[in-house]
Design a protein around this motif. Structure first.
Motif, short mmCIF file in Angstrom:
data_model
loop_
_atom_site.label_atom_id
_atom_site.label_comp_id
_atom_site.label_asym_id
_atom_site.label_seq_id
_atom_site.Cartn_x
_atom_site.Cartn_y
_atom_site.Cartn_z
N MET A 1 56.69 66.50 27.65
CA MET A 1 56.00 67.69 27.20
C MET A 1 56.81 68.95 27.54
O MET A 1 56.97 69.83 26.71
CB MET A 1 54.62 67.72 27.86
CG MET A 1 53.81 68.90 27.48
SD MET A 1 53.23 68.67 25.80
CE MET A 1 52.21 70.05 25.64
N ARG A 2 57.30 68.97 28.78
CA ARG A 2 58.06 70.14 29.21
C ARG A 2 59.37 70.25 28.41
O ARG A 2 59.80 71.33 28.06
CB ARG A 2 58.37 70.03 30.71
CG ARG A 2 59.05 71.23 31.24
CD ARG A 2 59.19 71.15 32.73
NE ARG A 2 59.79 72.38 33.22
CZ ARG A 2 60.36 72.51 34.36
NH1 ARG A 2 60.42 71.50 35.18
NH2 ARG A 2 60.88 73.65 34.73
N GLY A 3 60.01 69.09 28.12
CA GLY A 3 61.23 69.07 27.33
C GLY A 3 60.99 69.60 25.92
O GLY A 3 61.83 70.31 25.35
N SER A 4 59.86 69.27 25.32
CA SER A 4 59.53 69.76 23.99
C SER A 4 59.36 71.27 24.00
O SER A 4 59.80 71.96 23.08
CB SER A 4 58.24 69.11 23.48
OG SER A 4 58.39 67.72 23.40
N PHE A 5 58.71 71.78 25.04
CA PHE A 5 58.51 73.23 25.15
C PHE A 5 59.85 73.95 25.26
O PHE A 5 60.05 74.97 24.58
CB PHE A 5 57.63 73.54 26.38
CG PHE A 5 57.44 75.01 26.60
CD1 PHE A 5 56.61 75.75 25.76
CD2 PHE A 5 58.10 75.65 27.62
CE1 PHE A 5 56.44 77.11 25.96
CE2 PHE A 5 57.94 77.01 27.83
CZ PHE A 5 57.12 77.75 26.99
N ILE A 6 60.75 73.43 26.07
CA ILE A 6 62.08 74.04 26.23
C ILE A 6 62.83 74.02 24.91
O ILE A 6 63.48 75.00 24.52
CB ILE A 6 62.87 73.34 27.34
CG1 ILE A 6 62.23 73.62 28.70
CG2 ILE A 6 64.33 73.78 27.36
CD1 ILE A 6 62.82 72.83 29.85
N LEU A 7 62.73 72.92 24.18
CA LEU A 7 63.38 72.81 22.88
C LEU A 7 62.84 73.83 21.88
O LEU A 7 63.60 74.47 21.15
CB LEU A 7 63.18 71.38 22.34
CG LEU A 7 64.40 70.72 21.73
CD1 LEU A 7 65.44 70.48 22.80
CD2 LEU A 7 64.02 69.45 21.06
N ILE A 8 61.53 74.01 21.87
CA ILE A 8 60.92 74.97 20.95
C ILE A 8 61.36 76.38 21.28
O ILE A 8 61.71 77.17 20.40
CB ILE A 8 59.37 74.84 20.98
CG1 ILE A 8 58.95 73.50 20.36
CG2 ILE A 8 58.70 76.01 20.25
CD1 ILE A 8 57.49 73.17 20.53
N VAL A 9 61.39 76.72 22.57
CA VAL A 9 61.82 78.05 22.99
C VAL A 9 63.28 78.27 22.62
O VAL A 9 63.66 79.33 22.11
CB VAL A 9 61.60 78.24 24.51
CG1 VAL A 9 62.26 79.52 25.00
CG2 VAL A 9 60.11 78.26 24.83
N LEU A 10 64.10 77.27 22.83
CA LEU A 10 65.52 77.38 22.51
C LEU A 10 65.74 77.61 21.01
O LEU A 10 66.48 78.49 20.61
CB LEU A 10 66.27 76.12 22.97
CG LEU A 10 67.76 76.07 22.68
CD1 LEU A 10 68.48 77.14 23.49
CD2 LEU A 10 68.32 74.70 23.02
N PHE A 11 65.08 76.82 20.17
CA PHE A 11 65.23 76.98 18.73
C PHE A 11 64.71 78.32 18.23
O PHE A 11 65.32 78.95 17.37
CB PHE A 11 64.55 75.84 17.97
CG PHE A 11 65.33 74.57 17.97
CD1 PHE A 11 66.65 74.55 17.55
CD2 PHE A 11 64.76 73.38 18.39
CE1 PHE A 11 67.39 73.38 17.54
CE2 PHE A 11 65.49 72.20 18.40
CZ PHE A 11 66.80 72.20 17.98
N SER A 12 63.59 78.77 18.78
CA SER A 12 63.07 80.07 18.33
C SER A 12 63.99 81.20 18.76
O SER A 12 64.17 82.17 18.02
CB SER A 12 61.65 80.29 18.86
OG SER A 12 61.65 80.38 20.27
#
Length: 136
Positions: A1-12
């Motif tokens: 879950m935390r990895g997905s959040f970091i990925l979303i922040v990075l892409f945005s």
């Protein structure tokens, strides 16, 4: 879950940076002499027809008949190895016969092993070589 959040922040973040770059105008301020230097560099590279590499020195001699002997060695080499370039050069006080245009020392050593029987005194040297021929 935390990895997905970091990925979303990075892409945005990356998306926002790329959008910001599309809308910005950059004005480059530089000395006019830089353009002159770049143009001189381009011209020198256009004129210069060689690059650093390796060749094999198969003959060198000074004195009487050294030029004729060098030309004879070149002819002998060309008969046995017609696909490899040979060059007679004069580097005071010697006439030399150098062969090949090898980009790496390993290539030159490989060919040296092939010709060592015919030219036992041959050795690899650093030299300025011609650009490799393109296969079309």
């Amino acid at each position: 879950m935390r990895g997905s959040f970091i990925l979303i922040v990075l892409f945005s973040t990356l998306f926002n940076i790329s959008k910001a770059q599309e809308n910005s105008n950059i004005k480059l301020i530089q000395d006019d002499r830089i353009d002159e230097l770049v143009n001189k560099h381009i011209e020198v590279n256009r004129i210069q027809q060689t690059i650093p590499g390796f060749r094999i020195n198969i003959f060198f001699q000074s004195g009487n008949n050294s030029k004729a002997n060098a030309n004879n060695i070149k002819l002998q080499f060309n008969e046995k190895y017609p696909n490899v370039e040979a060059y007679v050069v004069y580097e005071e006080p010697h006439f030399k016969v150098k062969v090949g245009d090898f980009r790496t020392r390993m290539e030159a050593r490989g060919f040296l092993q092939q010709i060592k029987f015919d030219f036992p005194d041959a050795f690899v040297i650093k030299d300025m070589i011609n650009f490799p021929k393109l296969n079309r």
